[in-house]
Design a protein around this motif. Sequence first.
Motif, short mmCIF file in Angstrom:
data_model
loop_
_atom_site.label_atom_id
_atom_site.label_comp_id
_atom_site.label_asym_id
_atom_site.label_seq_id
_atom_site.Cartn_x
_atom_site.Cartn_y
_atom_site.Cartn_z
N THR A 4 0.84 -1.19 0.00
CA THR A 4 0.00 0.00 0.00
C THR A 4 0.88 1.24 0.00
O THR A 4 2.04 1.18 0.41
CB THR A 4 -0.95 0.01 1.22
N ALA A 6 0.06 3.87 1.72
CA ALA A 6 -0.25 4.59 2.96
C ALA A 6 0.32 3.81 4.14
O ALA A 6 0.31 2.60 4.15
CB ALA A 6 -1.75 4.75 3.12
N LEU A 11 -3.00 6.85 7.87
CA LEU A 11 -4.39 6.40 7.95
C LEU A 11 -5.04 6.81 9.27
O LEU A 11 -6.21 7.20 9.30
CB LEU A 11 -4.46 4.88 7.76
N ARG A 61 -9.26 8.28 -1.64
CA ARG A 61 -8.21 7.31 -1.35
C ARG A 61 -8.28 6.84 0.10
O ARG A 61 -8.40 7.64 1.01
CB ARG A 61 -6.84 7.90 -1.62
N HIS A 62 -8.23 5.56 0.26
CA HIS A 62 -8.13 4.91 1.57
C HIS A 62 -9.40 5.04 2.42
O HIS A 62 -9.34 4.80 3.62
CB HIS A 62 -6.93 5.43 2.37
#
Length: 78
Positions: A4, A6, A11, A61-62
């Motif tokens: 990933t 991130a 996060l 995103r995420h």
Amino acid sequence: MHDTDANRTDLEALADRIGEDMSRWDGTFDLREVGVDEAGFVGVDDPTTAEPLIKKAFGARHIEVGYAEQASLLNGVG
């Protein structure tokens, strides 16, 4: 497991930003939980309404928006 772009710190910062802004949605939907965990989603009462609003406010995103029956404590929110 997969790669990933991130890290957990990023996060968690995103989850904190969403949680700190939870009163913003009053009357639109109930933000019931948000956090970085294995479930990996922002829990709300109405995902259809909430998903485009949350992704517009915080980026797509995420962020995964899903249904949560009731509030629970994840990352200090709920």
